[in-house]
Design a protein around this motif. Structure first.
Motif: not given
Ligand SMILES: Nc1c(NC[C@H](O)[C@H](O)[C@H](O)CO)[nH]c(=O)[nH]c1=O
Ligand SMILES: CC(=O)[C@@H](O)COP(=O)(O)O
Length: 140
Positions: A2-15, A38-39, A66-73
């Motif tokens: 089968a064909n799979f697509l990994i869709v990555e949100a590249r906000f933190y390259d290392d992780f 990549t998005v 990867v979504v890491i909590r910051g200072e805001t909502y």
């Protein structure tokens, strides 16, 4: 195969590198082909997957981010809405594994991104495979 697509949100390259590697290993070890798209961020993941699914070229998807909590909502918005969008697509019958980490800090993220530790990218790929297998079971 089968064909799979990994869709990555590249906000933190290392992780992202670790998460994508974990997902790719699981999918390729299962004998499937893997592409990566990549998005910019997690909020773009549901839309990108929807667009890719419409092409009919892919049998399943892994959402990586990867979504890491910051200072805001904004953390709640990014984490919650990306998950909600992916869940909505899954309920429409698209096989998607959710590998979006939502964490408090880099330390928590590393443990979950590392394939040698909690391997959440690989776990998301396993979930996508499980939904793909269900599609095959119910279609036949
Ligand atoms: N803060 C994080 C974001 N924010 C960006 C959004 O996902 C989105 O790209 C922007 O609001 C434009 O639509 N994205 C992540 O993936 N991780 C974060 O920690
Ligand atoms: C998850 C986020 O949106 C976060 O990275 C943004 O940080 P902040 O809330 O300090 O702007």
């Amino acid at each position: 195969m089968a064909n799979f697509l990994i869709v990555e949100a590249r906000f933190y390259d290392d992780f992202n590198d670790m998460l994508v590697a974990g997902a790719r290993t699981v999918l390729e070890d299962a004998g499937h082909s893997v592409e990566v798209l990549t998005v910019p961020g997690a909020l773009e993941l549901p839309g990108a997957i929807a667009l890719a699914a419409e092409t009919g070229r892919y049998d399943g998807f892994v959402a990586i981010g990867v979504v890491i909590r910051g200072e805001t909502y904004h953390f709640e918005i990014v984490a919650g809405e990306s998950a909600r969008g992916i869940m909505a697509l899954t309920m429409d019958g698209i096989a998607i594994g959710n590998g979006i980490l939502t964490t408090e800090n880099r330390e928590q993220t590393l443990v979950r991104a590392d394939p040698a530790q909690k391997d959440k990218g690989g776990e998301a790929a396993k979930a996508a495979l499980a939904l793909f297998d269900l599609q095959q079971k119910f279609a036949g």
